[in-house]
Design a protein around this motif. Sequence first.
Motif, mmCIF file in Angstrom:
data_model
loop_
_atom_site.group_PDB
_atom_site.id
_atom_site.type_symbol
_atom_site.label_atom_id
_atom_site.label_comp_id
_atom_site.label_asym_id
_atom_site.label_seq_id
_atom_site.Cartn_x
_atom_site.Cartn_y
_atom_site.Cartn_z
ATOM 1 N N HIS A 107 1.155 -1.442 0.143
ATOM 2 C CA HIS A 107 -0.626 0.397 0.000
ATOM 3 C C HIS A 107 1.115 2.103 0.355
ATOM 4 O O HIS A 107 1.482 1.204 0.547
ATOM 5 C CB HIS A 107 -1.184 0.147 0.817
ATOM 6 N N CYS A 108 0.553 2.231 -0.959
ATOM 7 C CA CYS A 108 1.255 3.528 -0.802
ATOM 8 C C CYS A 108 -0.052 4.432 -0.378
ATOM 9 O O CYS A 108 -1.244 4.725 -0.813
ATOM 10 C CB CYS A 108 1.934 3.554 -2.165
ATOM 11 N N VAL A 109 0.613 5.955 0.294
ATOM 12 C CA VAL A 109 -0.158 6.393 1.217
ATOM 13 C C VAL A 109 -0.184 7.929 0.535
ATOM 14 O O VAL A 109 -0.256 8.711 0.744
ATOM 15 C CB VAL A 109 0.044 6.641 2.755
ATOM 16 N N MET A 149 7.644 3.711 5.737
ATOM 17 C CA MET A 149 6.843 3.923 5.553
ATOM 18 C C MET A 149 5.237 4.152 4.636
ATOM 19 O O MET A 149 4.248 4.760 4.963
ATOM 20 C CB MET A 149 6.827 5.960 6.230
ATOM 21 N N GLY A 150 5.456 3.272 3.296
ATOM 22 C CA GLY A 150 4.581 2.819 2.258
ATOM 23 C C GLY A 150 4.799 4.923 1.856
ATOM 24 O O GLY A 150 3.095 4.801 1.089
ATOM 25 N N ILE A 151 5.905 5.222 1.116
ATOM 26 C CA ILE A 151 5.389 6.590 0.474
ATOM 27 C C ILE A 151 6.458 6.363 -0.572
ATOM 28 O O ILE A 151 7.676 6.138 -0.310
ATOM 29 C CB ILE A 151 5.679 7.780 1.845
ATOM 30 N N GLN A 152 5.498 6.985 -1.844
ATOM 31 C CA GLN A 152 7.256 6.042 -3.220
ATOM 32 C C GLN A 152 8.142 7.749 -3.196
ATOM 33 O O GLN A 152 7.440 8.966 -2.668
ATOM 34 C CB GLN A 152 5.669 6.137 -4.475
ATOM 35 N N VAL A 153 9.662 7.397 -3.295
ATOM 36 C CA VAL A 153 10.410 8.504 -3.939
ATOM 37 C C VAL A 153 10.269 8.174 -5.224
ATOM 38 O O VAL A 153 10.704 7.716 -5.938
ATOM 39 C CB VAL A 153 11.671 8.450 -2.692
#
Length: 174
Positions: A107-109, A149-153
Motif C-alpha cells: 500500500h502506498c499513501v 512508511m509506504g511513501i514513494q520517492v
Amino acid sequence: MSRVGKAVKDTGKVVHGNVIKTYIKAGRAAPGPPLGPVLGQRGIPIGQFCKDFNQKTNHIKEGIPLPTNIIINPDRTCTLEIKSPPVSYFVKSAAGVAKGAHKPGNHCVGQITLKHVYEIAKVKQEDPNLQIQSMERICKGIIGSCLSMGIQVVRELNPDVYKEFLEKKCGRSE
C-alpha cells in the motif's frame, strides 16, 4: 524466607541512569505524565525543567516532536540536548499524510521527490550523530524510511500524474 523475599532484600535501593532519552513536543513540555514522573523520581524540579525546555524551543513550530537527551547531574540539575525532529516527521509532512501505510510493501499513501529527500538530509546532517555521514548515505537512509512508511520517492512530481495517484489512492473516480 521465600526466594522473592530474598531477592527484594538483596536488591536494595534502585539506581537510575543519568541520561533520559525521550521525545518531547516543542513548546508543550508539561509537568504531567509521561515526563513528570520520570523527572520526579530523579529529584529534578519539574516546573523549572518545563519552563526551560519551552523557552529553548520557542523558535520552533509548536507541537513538533523533538528527540531530547536529558543528562542528570549529581547535584540534581540537568542539561538538555535537543536534536532536530525525526525523519518520519519530515517525510510525513512533505508527503502530506498523517500516518504511514499499514502494509508498506502493498500500500502506498503518498509521494515525495528527490528534492524533498535532499532538503530533509540537509536538516538532518546538522545532528551530532550524522555530521560524519556523507550526504549520499543520509539520503539513502531517508529513502529507506520512506519505503518502510509506504511513501514513494519519485524524481519529479508531475501534477497530472499526482492527481491520478490521489484519485486512485482515495478510491475516487470522476
